[in-house]
Design an enzyme around this catalytic site. Structure first.
Site, PDB file in Angstrom:
ATOM      1  CB  THR A  86       7.052 -56.010 -16.409  1.00 45.40           C
ATOM      2  OG1 THR A  86       6.167 -55.962 -18.423  1.00 45.40           O
ATOM      3  CG2 THR A  86       4.963 -56.526 -15.675  1.00 45.40           C
ATOM      4  CG  LEU A 153      -0.475 -55.098 -28.898  1.00 42.72           C
ATOM      5  CD1 LEU A 153       0.144 -53.585 -28.731  1.00 42.72           C
ATOM      6  CD2 LEU A 153      -1.693 -54.784 -28.058  1.00 42.72           C
ATOM      7  CG  ASN A 211       8.839 -59.354 -26.868  1.00 41.15           C
ATOM      8  OD1 ASN A 211       8.645 -59.467 -28.320  1.00 41.15           O
ATOM      9  ND2 ASN A 211       8.661 -58.603 -26.457  1.00 41.15           N
ATOM     10  CB  ALA A 255      19.879 -52.972 -42.144  1.00 40.66           C
ATOM     11  CB  CYS A 263       8.341 -55.519 -26.477  1.00 37.50           C
ATOM     12  SG  CYS A 263       6.529 -54.690 -25.447  1.00 37.50           S
ATOM     13  CE  LYS A 266       8.515 -54.559 -20.556  1.00 39.29           C
ATOM     14  NZ  LYS A 266       8.133 -55.132 -20.709  1.00 39.29           N
ATOM     15  CE  LYS A 326       5.269 -50.407 -33.713  1.00 41.49           C
ATOM     16  NZ  LYS A 326       5.808 -52.023 -33.723  1.00 41.49           N
TER      17      LYS A 326
HETATM   18  N1  LIG Z   1       3.211 -51.578 -25.562  1.00 45.36           N
HETATM   19  C1  LIG Z   1       2.885 -52.653 -26.411  1.00 45.36           C
HETATM   20  O1  LIG Z   1       3.560 -52.335 -27.146  1.00 45.36           O
HETATM   21  C2  LIG Z   1       3.258 -53.978 -25.859  1.00 45.36           C
HETATM   22  C3  LIG Z   1       3.057 -55.314 -26.293  1.00 45.36           C
HETATM   23  C4  LIG Z   1       3.068 -56.493 -25.482  1.00 45.36           C
HETATM   24  C5  LIG Z   1       2.961 -56.448 -24.095  1.00 45.36           C
HETATM   25  N2  LIG Z   1       3.785 -55.226 -23.437  1.00 45.36           N
HETATM   26  C6  LIG Z   1       3.562 -55.444 -22.029  1.00 45.36           C
HETATM   27  O2  LIG Z   1       2.114 -54.832 -21.964  1.00 45.36           O
HETATM   28  C7  LIG Z   1       2.924 -55.018 -20.443  1.00 45.36           C
HETATM   29  C8  LIG Z   1       2.112 -53.349 -19.863  1.00 45.36           C
HETATM   30  O3  LIG Z   1       2.558 -52.458 -20.941  1.00 45.36           O
HETATM   31  P1  LIG Z   1       2.449 -51.010 -21.693  1.00 45.36           P
HETATM   32  O4  LIG Z   1       2.918 -50.276 -23.143  1.00 45.36           O
HETATM   33  O5  LIG Z   1       1.164 -51.050 -22.018  1.00 45.36           O
HETATM   34  O6  LIG Z   1       2.826 -50.458 -20.144  1.00 45.36           O
HETATM   35  P2  LIG Z   1       1.932 -48.995 -19.688  1.00 45.36           P
HETATM   36  O7  LIG Z   1       2.815 -48.284 -18.988  1.00 45.36           O
HETATM   37  O8  LIG Z   1       1.263 -48.146 -21.518  1.00 45.36           O
HETATM   38  O9  LIG Z   1       0.672 -48.818 -18.906  1.00 45.36           O
HETATM   39  C9  LIG Z   1      -0.096 -49.691 -17.213  1.00 45.36           C
HETATM   40  C10 LIG Z   1      -0.292 -48.694 -16.600  1.00 45.36           C
HETATM   41  O10 LIG Z   1      -0.747 -49.462 -15.809  1.00 45.36           O
HETATM   42  C11 LIG Z   1      -1.131 -48.124 -14.490  1.00 45.36           C
HETATM   43  N3  LIG Z   1      -0.924 -49.332 -13.173  1.00 45.36           N
HETATM   44  C12 LIG Z   1       0.227 -49.667 -13.208  1.00 45.36           C
HETATM   45  N4  LIG Z   1      -0.053 -49.948 -11.586  1.00 45.36           N
HETATM   46  C13 LIG Z   1      -1.156 -50.041 -11.349  1.00 45.36           C
HETATM   47  C14 LIG Z   1      -2.008 -51.091  -9.836  1.00 45.36           C
HETATM   48  N5  LIG Z   1      -1.580 -50.978  -9.428  1.00 45.36           N
HETATM   49  N6  LIG Z   1      -3.378 -50.868 -10.637  1.00 45.36           N
HETATM   50  C15 LIG Z   1      -4.332 -50.487 -11.972  1.00 45.36           C
HETATM   51  N7  LIG Z   1      -3.164 -49.846 -13.069  1.00 45.36           N
HETATM   52  C16 LIG Z   1      -2.107 -49.785 -12.633  1.00 45.36           C
HETATM   53  C17 LIG Z   1      -0.176 -47.358 -14.743  1.00 45.36           C
HETATM   54  O11 LIG Z   1      -0.807 -46.136 -14.356  1.00 45.36           O
HETATM   55  C18 LIG Z   1      -0.324 -47.350 -16.160  1.00 45.36           C
HETATM   56  O12 LIG Z   1      -1.442 -46.454 -16.877  1.00 45.36           O
HETATM   57  C19 LIG Z   1       3.982 -55.030 -19.908  1.00 45.36           C
HETATM   58  O13 LIG Z   1       4.783 -56.348 -18.931  1.00 45.36           O
HETATM   59  C20 LIG Z   1       4.712 -55.218 -21.595  1.00 45.36           C
HETATM   60  O14 LIG Z   1       5.632 -55.944 -21.207  1.00 45.36           O
HETATM   61  C21 LIG Z   1       3.316 -54.231 -24.224  1.00 45.36           C
END
Ligand SMILES: NC(=O)c1ccc[n+]([C@@H]2O[C@H](COP(=O)([O-])OP(=O)(O)OC[C@H]3O[C@@H](n4cnc5c(N)ncnc54)[C@H](O)[C@@H]3O)[C@@H](O)[C@H]2O)c1
Length: 436
Positions: A86, A153, A211, A255, A263, A266, A326
């Site tokens: 997202t 996470l 966040n 700091a 995260c 955005k 990080k």
């Molecule tokens: N990365 C983090 O540390 C973290 C922590 C907590 C929450 N989040 C949230 O979790 C969500 C995912 O984040 P992320 O870092 O894993 O993203 P990412 O970009 O690493 O992974 C997203 C995956 O979704 C796939 N995808 C997109 N459209 C698709 C579809 N229609 N069908 C199947 N797969 C599809 C993409 O190919 C990609 O592999 C976000 O909303 C993010 O804000 C992330």
């Protein structure tokens, strides 16, 4: 229990592998065929400590598989998680929900057995209602419910965080969805992980509020660090002194060069947009976003100052150690290193860099920076060495070697990993964040 995870990125892959490790039968689905090919070949698409072993063990045990085919992947799953990205929408900073909507549509069109559809992606308040509407509008006759289950996470400690969470938040008021989600997380009850059931909207907001609050905490201590530099205080003592108060807590008071990552930037922006849409401004978060944005370039200027100011710095050469936002991740999304490298290059400085895991992702984001094969390679001929990310590998640098390789013994430590007196005693000009 059968679980489908749609989206096998950071969150989907880690969550899917951990659910499989709890004993569930998990299918991870992704649109990206190269990602699924790599996963099927046992190659991890991201760097996360312990993940390769966890995935391999559960694939071998027959509990974890990968596919690009959503219809077969979700067949028979009692819980279908949406874990797609997202990102910030280009132009306005709203969360881009196009991936979430596309998954909701495809799930609705292919639903063949009753399932709870669970949004794990970070999504603005009201997205659960939208997912429900999209699935219903496909005309599916199969029973479904939509729940929210935000993920907390941290990259670099993702498996530990997933398996031993501070809390699990589940947003649903549907009794059946509650039962299914209880079954999904039952293995964690043994670890006494607290589970908080709320309404779907509250659950969606909890993720953004969490966040934003952490971003406030980091930005607050960063401003205290700037003040320490002006008044001659030590921000580490200030952080310790306030952190010992249980109402404040000691975490997230380090700091540094400003928050980055996949995260906080955005999510704070998306929260501002939601607040704006509902005419309920969040002024504190507005200020935090502004302060943090300008901090990254200010860190570049700090390096320019260490080189004697803009006039002296032009034509000089800087080594950046650490590029990822990080340590223990290869994630470069919104890393402060990007703005720092840009500021240095704008000041006419050439930059070499080394990062243990992030250089492949970093290279296209900083085309003018020479990527090196080791910290010491980057340091060769440098007029200043800058620690940008606190990888363990930089915590015990060989300062004699640095002196021999670099043009000048200048160290800018943007993570406060060294003691000023120690480094100055070795003959270095040393500057850090908020410390004399
Ligand atoms: N990365 C983090 O540390 C973290 C922590 C907590 C929450 N989040 C949230 O979790 C969500 C995912 O984040 P992320 O870092 O894993 O993203 P990412 O970009 O690493 O992974 C997203 C995956 O979704 C796939 N995808 C997109 N459209 C698709 C579809 N229609 N069908 C199947 N797969 C599809 C993409 O190919 C990609 O592999 C976000 O909303 C993010 O804000 C992330």
């Amino acid at each position: 229990m059968k679980i489908a995870m749609v989206g096998s990125g950071y969150v989907g892959l880690v969550s899917g592998a951990c659910f499989a490790d709890f004993g569930h039968d998990v299918v991870c689905i992704d649109k990206d065929p190269s990602k699924i090919e790599r996963l099927n070949a046992g190659v991890m698409p991201i760097y996360e400590p312990g993940l390769a072993e966890l995935v391999a063990g559960n694939v071998k045990a027959g509990r974890l598989s990968f596919t690009t085919d959503l219809a077969s992947g979700i067949a028979g799953a009692q819980a279908i998680f949406i874990a797609v990205g997202t990102p910030s929408r280009r132009g306005d900073g709203h969360a881009d929900l196009s991936f979430v909507r596309a998954v909701a549509q495809e799930v609705g069109e292919n639903l063949s057995s009753p399932a709870v559809i669970v949004t794990k992606s970070t999504v603005p308040v009201g997205t659960g209602d939208e997912v429900e509407r999209i699935v219903a509008d496909t005309g599916t006759q199969v029973r479904f419910a939509v729940a929210s289950n935000p993920e907390f996470l941290r990259e670099g400690a993702a498996i530990e965080d997933f398996k031993r969470p501070d809390r699990i938040v589940i947003g649903t008021q549907d009794e059946w969805a509650r039962e299914v989600m209880n079954a999904v997380y039952r293995p964690l009850f043994l670890n006494r992980a607290p589970i908080l059931f709320t309404s779907r909207r509250s659950s969606e907001l909890i993720k953004y509020a969490a966040n934003a609050f952490l971003a406030v905490k980091i930005t607050f201590i960063n401003e205290m660090a700037d003040l320490c530099e002006k008044v001659g205080g030590n921000v580490q003592d200030v952080a310790r002194g306030i952190g010992m108060d249980n109402r404040i807590g000691s975490k997230f008071l380090h700091a540094g060069p400003g928050y980055g990552g996949s995260c906080f930037p955005k999510d704070t922006l998306a929260l501002l947009k939601t607040a704006e849409d509902y005419d309920s401004p969040t002024r504190i978060v507005e200020a935090v976003v502004k302060v943090n944005d300008s901090r990254k370039r200010a860190m570049g200027r700090k390096v320019v100052d260490a080189l004697g100011g803009p006039g002296q710095a032009r034509g000089k050469h800087v080594a950046l150690l650490g590029l990822t936002f990080k340590p223990n991740t290869d994630d470069m999304r919104d890393a402060p290193s990007i703005a720092i490298a840009q500021t240095l290059s704008d000041a006419g400085i050439t930059v070499a860099a080394y990062d243990p895991e992030g250089m492949e992702a970093a290279a296209p984001l900083m085309p003018g920076v020479a990527m090196k094969t080791s910290a010491y390679d980057a340091i060769a001929q440098a007029d200043a060495v800058v620690i940008v990310t606190e990888w363990d590998a930089f915590r015990a640098l060989d300062f004699d070697r640095i002196k021999a390789l670099a043009k000048a013994p200048v160290l800018v430590d943007l993570r406060n990993i060294y003691q000023p007196d120690d480094i100055r005693a070795k003959g270095f000009t040393y500057s850090s964040i908020g410390r004399p």
